[in-house]
Motif scaffolding. Structure first.
Motif, PDB file in Angstrom:
ATOM      1  N   LEU A 102       1.100  34.255 -20.830  1.00 18.88           N
ATOM      2  CA  LEU A 102       2.373  34.204 -20.326  1.00 18.88           C
ATOM      3  C   LEU A 102       2.999  33.254 -21.337  1.00 18.88           C
ATOM      4  O   LEU A 102       2.601  32.116 -21.935  1.00 18.88           O
ATOM      5  N   TYR A 103       4.332  33.444 -21.635  1.00 23.14           N
ATOM      6  CA  TYR A 103       5.310  32.892 -22.535  1.00 23.14           C
ATOM      7  C   TYR A 103       6.146  31.946 -21.734  1.00 23.14           C
ATOM      8  O   TYR A 103       6.508  32.291 -20.588  1.00 23.14           O
ATOM      9  N   ASN A 104       6.574  30.600 -22.302  1.00 24.24           N
ATOM     10  CA  ASN A 104       7.477  29.945 -21.591  1.00 24.24           C
ATOM     11  C   ASN A 104       8.900  30.492 -21.324  1.00 24.24           C
ATOM     12  O   ASN A 104       9.465  30.987 -22.310  1.00 24.24           O
ATOM     13  N   GLN A 105       9.285  30.638 -20.042  1.00 23.27           N
ATOM     14  CA  GLN A 105      10.566  31.114 -19.769  1.00 23.27           C
ATOM     15  C   GLN A 105      11.640  30.521 -20.554  1.00 23.27           C
ATOM     16  O   GLN A 105      12.847  31.068 -20.910  1.00 23.27           O
ATOM     17  N   LYS A 106      11.581  29.190 -20.624  1.00 26.06           N
ATOM     18  CA  LYS A 106      12.752  28.342 -21.246  1.00 26.06           C
ATOM     19  C   LYS A 106      12.812  28.811 -22.746  1.00 26.06           C
ATOM     20  O   LYS A 106      13.962  28.751 -23.392  1.00 26.06           O
ATOM     21  N   LEU A 107      11.804  29.059 -23.570  1.00 29.36           N
ATOM     22  CA  LEU A 107      11.914  29.314 -24.828  1.00 29.36           C
ATOM     23  C   LEU A 107      12.176  30.980 -25.338  1.00 29.36           C
ATOM     24  O   LEU A 107      12.544  31.135 -26.215  1.00 29.36           O
ATOM     25  N   TRP A 108      11.425  31.774 -24.279  1.00 28.14           N
ATOM     26  CA  TRP A 108      11.704  33.130 -24.410  1.00 28.14           C
ATOM     27  C   TRP A 108      12.080  33.735 -23.209  1.00 28.14           C
ATOM     28  O   TRP A 108      10.786  34.268 -22.629  1.00 28.14           O
ATOM     29  N   THR A 109      12.972  34.000 -22.454  1.00 25.67           N
ATOM     30  CA  THR A 109      13.133  34.504 -21.731  1.00 25.67           C
ATOM     31  C   THR A 109      12.799  35.927 -21.163  1.00 25.67           C
ATOM     32  O   THR A 109      12.201  36.339 -20.380  1.00 25.67           O
ATOM     33  N   GLY A 110      13.137  36.978 -22.406  1.00 25.18           N
ATOM     34  CA  GLY A 110      12.821  37.946 -22.132  1.00 25.18           C
ATOM     35  C   GLY A 110      11.202  38.147 -22.273  1.00 25.18           C
ATOM     36  O   GLY A 110      10.684  39.310 -21.722  1.00 25.18           O
ATOM     37  N   GLY A 111      10.384  37.347 -22.997  1.00 27.04           N
ATOM     38  CA  GLY A 111       9.007  37.666 -22.990  1.00 27.04           C
ATOM     39  C   GLY A 111       8.358  37.180 -22.038  1.00 27.04           C
ATOM     40  O   GLY A 111       7.532  37.810 -21.329  1.00 27.04           O
ATOM     41  N   PHE A 112       9.014  36.015 -21.111  1.00 27.91           N
ATOM     42  CA  PHE A 112       8.692  35.697 -19.824  1.00 27.91           C
ATOM     43  C   PHE A 112       8.678  37.214 -18.786  1.00 27.91           C
ATOM     44  O   PHE A 112       7.683  37.180 -18.102  1.00 27.91           O
ATOM     45  N   GLU A 130      -7.323  51.437  -8.787  1.00 31.76           N
ATOM     46  CA  GLU A 130      -7.116  51.574 -10.109  1.00 31.76           C
ATOM     47  C   GLU A 130      -6.482  49.986 -10.492  1.00 31.76           C
ATOM     48  O   GLU A 130      -6.175  49.731 -11.835  1.00 31.76           O
ATOM     49  N   LYS A 131      -6.431  49.263  -9.492  1.00 33.04           N
ATOM     50  CA  LYS A 131      -5.741  47.907 -10.007  1.00 33.04           C
ATOM     51  C   LYS A 131      -6.696  47.073 -10.443  1.00 33.04           C
ATOM     52  O   LYS A 131      -7.957  46.756 -10.300  1.00 33.04           O
ATOM     53  N   PRO A 132      -6.281  46.552 -11.829  1.00 39.19           N
ATOM     54  CA  PRO A 132      -7.514  45.668 -12.436  1.00 39.19           C
ATOM     55  C   PRO A 132      -7.373  44.075 -12.014  1.00 39.19           C
ATOM     56  O   PRO A 132      -6.438  43.678 -11.567  1.00 39.19           O
ATOM     57  N   GLU A 133      -8.566  43.572 -12.338  1.00 43.26           N
ATOM     58  CA  GLU A 133      -8.312  41.809 -12.360  1.00 43.26           C
ATOM     59  C   GLU A 133      -7.443  41.540 -13.373  1.00 43.26           C
ATOM     60  O   GLU A 133      -7.629  42.115 -14.425  1.00 43.26           O
ATOM     61  N   VAL A 134      -6.592  40.707 -12.967  1.00 45.87           N
ATOM     62  CA  VAL A 134      -5.811  39.857 -14.224  1.00 45.87           C
ATOM     63  C   VAL A 134      -5.766  38.610 -14.107  1.00 45.87           C
ATOM     64  O   VAL A 134      -5.624  37.771 -13.284  1.00 45.87           O
ATOM     65  N   CYS A 135      -6.166  37.744 -15.320  1.00 43.20           N
ATOM     66  CA  CYS A 135      -6.375  36.653 -15.525  1.00 43.20           C
ATOM     67  C   CYS A 135      -4.930  36.109 -16.551  1.00 43.20           C
ATOM     68  O   CYS A 135      -4.911  36.741 -17.678  1.00 43.20           O
ATOM     69  N   PHE A 136      -4.122  35.379 -15.899  1.00 37.10           N
ATOM     70  CA  PHE A 136      -3.356  34.938 -16.839  1.00 37.10           C
ATOM     71  C   PHE A 136      -3.547  33.425 -17.621  1.00 37.10           C
ATOM     72  O   PHE A 136      -4.124  32.561 -17.128  1.00 37.10           O
ATOM     73  N   PHE A 137      -3.246  33.587 -18.967  1.00 40.82           N
ATOM     74  CA  PHE A 137      -3.694  32.574 -19.786  1.00 40.82           C
ATOM     75  C   PHE A 137      -2.235  32.052 -20.039  1.00 40.82           C
ATOM     76  O   PHE A 137      -1.273  32.227 -20.557  1.00 40.82           O
ATOM     77  N   TYR A 138      -2.280  30.410 -19.653  1.00 34.52           N
ATOM     78  CA  TYR A 138      -0.988  29.775 -19.469  1.00 34.52           C
ATOM     79  C   TYR A 138      -1.173  28.472 -20.203  1.00 34.52           C
ATOM     80  O   TYR A 138      -1.921  27.729 -20.740  1.00 34.52           O
ATOM     81  N   SER A 139       0.064  27.883 -20.707  1.00 32.45           N
ATOM     82  CA  SER A 139       0.132  26.912 -21.149  1.00 32.45           C
ATOM     83  C   SER A 139       1.423  25.925 -20.393  1.00 32.45           C
ATOM     84  O   SER A 139       2.221  26.567 -19.932  1.00 32.45           O
ATOM     85  N   GLY A 140       1.213  24.692 -20.337  1.00 35.85           N
ATOM     86  CA  GLY A 140       2.420  24.087 -19.605  1.00 35.85           C
ATOM     87  C   GLY A 140       1.927  23.940 -18.056  1.00 35.85           C
ATOM     88  O   GLY A 140       0.902  23.830 -17.670  1.00 35.85           O
ATOM     89  N   ASN A 141       2.965  23.849 -16.994  1.00 34.84           N
ATOM     90  CA  ASN A 141       2.752  23.358 -15.927  1.00 34.84           C
ATOM     91  C   ASN A 141       2.487  24.770 -14.788  1.00 34.84           C
ATOM     92  O   ASN A 141       3.209  25.632 -14.683  1.00 34.84           O
ATOM     93  N   LEU A 142       1.142  24.563 -14.312  1.00 40.71           N
ATOM     94  CA  LEU A 142       0.620  25.960 -13.862  1.00 40.71           C
ATOM     95  C   LEU A 142       1.161  26.136 -12.451  1.00 40.71           C
ATOM     96  O   LEU A 142       1.663  27.158 -12.005  1.00 40.71           O
ATOM     97  N   THR A 143       1.993  24.964 -11.855  1.00 44.60           N
ATOM     98  CA  THR A 143       2.427  25.147 -10.480  1.00 44.60           C
ATOM     99  C   THR A 143       3.820  26.033 -10.704  1.00 44.60           C
ATOM    100  O   THR A 143       4.145  26.849  -9.774  1.00 44.60           O
TER     101      THR A 143
END
Length: 389
Positions: free
Chosen positions: A12-22, A39-52
């Protein structure tokens, strides 16, 4: 016995720093909702910043198989000491705090090697890298010398390490082969789609009243970067007004960026100097659902960009069933099969002519099965793991 679900990591990319990437990463998981459950996979989001803040955005998608892991994990003093000894004995040792290699099948989209550092908790997990475009090769004046050097060095490191690479278009993949013919990387094209948010709570009546919309109008919903080429749109409106033709144009998008802080300011000054404040409105960064409604109801969405990797504006317009006037670029030719007309990106008169046509003699909008595009995108996303073979 049912096959085990794939486990995919999404960075996950920071929305404030890169809106398009978010929005790109959110659309990845939204697209998976269009697949059958098996067919749906398990998805793990790797994040930095505020998880909430991050999880609130993802929770609204209601994807059933989601988990979260931080990109940065603190280890205590004892663990740090043990890790240093481990590194002295074996530079490839599994350090305390590292995620095991089988945490997910792979992580995507990675833009550089920052997650492969000696003490990165993700260093043992397979990664798939994304090169959005080659704008630096076509418009080097938009970049500093240092940034040009760093971008080229990164791509050469991708080649040297022979990492798997993803491109957003066949045009970008061809550019890679043209600029780096020595490359032997496994590559794949993943042409992203837009998945619309829930718009039931937003009505056209409210939006048109909020933004004082009365009658026909055009919209150009781009971020304010020099390569987005807003000037040609202003020039086209100026030509029309001088001929006594009334036209309304809306600009939306975040108006400040660090690399070109005066760009939006200069555009506004140009509009004022030309006396076009009544015809051209700057709405700023607005609610996404409101922007999509404005695009849907516009006489046409104008995408004048000088360069794109794969245009979100174009995909959004296709998703809402809108009409487009787009700059004549190879990427736009690849992306716009229906409901679009083209103009030379520096030709304000040609753009003005297309604006008149769209306002007075609009072409019929052809209906497309956009859900089929989304399903294809999701299925292609699931095949990225083949790049690791």
């Amino acid at each position: 016995m049912a096959a085990a679900r794939k486990k995919i990591g999404i960075l996950l990319y920071n929305q404030k720093l890169w809106t398009g990437g978010f929005y790109y990463t959110l659309n990845l998981i939204r697209s998976l909702q269009f697949l059958p459950d098996a067919e749906k996979p398990e998805v793990c989001f790797f994040y930095s910043g505020n998880l909430t803040d991050i999880s609130n955005e993802i929770t609204t998608i209601n994807y059933p198989y989601v988990s979260y892991l931080p990109v940065y994990v603190r280890v205590n003093v004892v663990q740090r000491i043990i890790n240093k000894f481990k590194r002295l004995i074996d530079k490839d040792a599994v350090l305390l705090g590292n995620y095991p290699a089988n945490t997910v099948n792979y992580i995507y989209p990675c833009l550089n090697f920052s997650l492969d550092g000696t003490y990165s908790v993700l260093r043992r997990i397979h990664k798939i890298y994304w090169i959005p475009d080659f704008q630096d090769k076509y418009y080097p004046d938009f970049f500093s010398k240092e940034e040009l050097k760093n971008r080229d060095a990164l791509k050469k490191e991708f080649i040297e390490k022979n990492v798997p690479l993803v491109f957003s278009s066949f045009n970008a993949a061809d550019d890679f082969k043209k600029f780096y013919p020595q490359a032997e990387n496994n590559i794949q094209v993943l042409r992203f789609t837009s998945i619309l948010p829930d718009m039931q709570g937003v009505s056209w009546e409210e939006v048109s009243e909020t933004y004082n919309i009365d009658g026909s109008y055009f919209i150009s919903p781009n971020q304010f970067w020099p390569h987005k080429n807003h000037n040609v749109v202003i020039d086209a409106v100026d030509l029309l007004v001088k001929k006594g033709i009334n036209v309304t144009l809306l600009f939306t998008g975040k108006e400040f960026n660090d690399q070109a802080p005066e760009y939006a300011v200069n555009l506004k000054k140009k509009v004022a100097d030309l006396g076009l404040n009544k015809q051209i409105k700057f709405l700023g960064f607005i609610d996404r659902a409101e922007q999509l409604l404005l695009m849907k109801h516009a006489a046409a969405v104008i995408q004048p960009s000088l360069f794109e990797g794969w245009s979100t504006v174009v995909e959004d317009t296709k998703a809402v069933g809108g009409r487009m006037i787009v700059s004549d670029l190879p990427i736009h030719r690849e992306q716009c099969v229906e409901n679009a007309v083209f103009f030379q990106p520096y030709d304000a008169q040609q753009l003005a002519d297309e604006i008149i046509t769209a306002q007075t003699e609009p072409a019929e909008i052809k209906k497309i099965d956009y859900d089929a595009h989304i399903r294809a995108f999701a299925q292609d996303f699931l095949t990225l793991g083949n790049l690791l073979n």
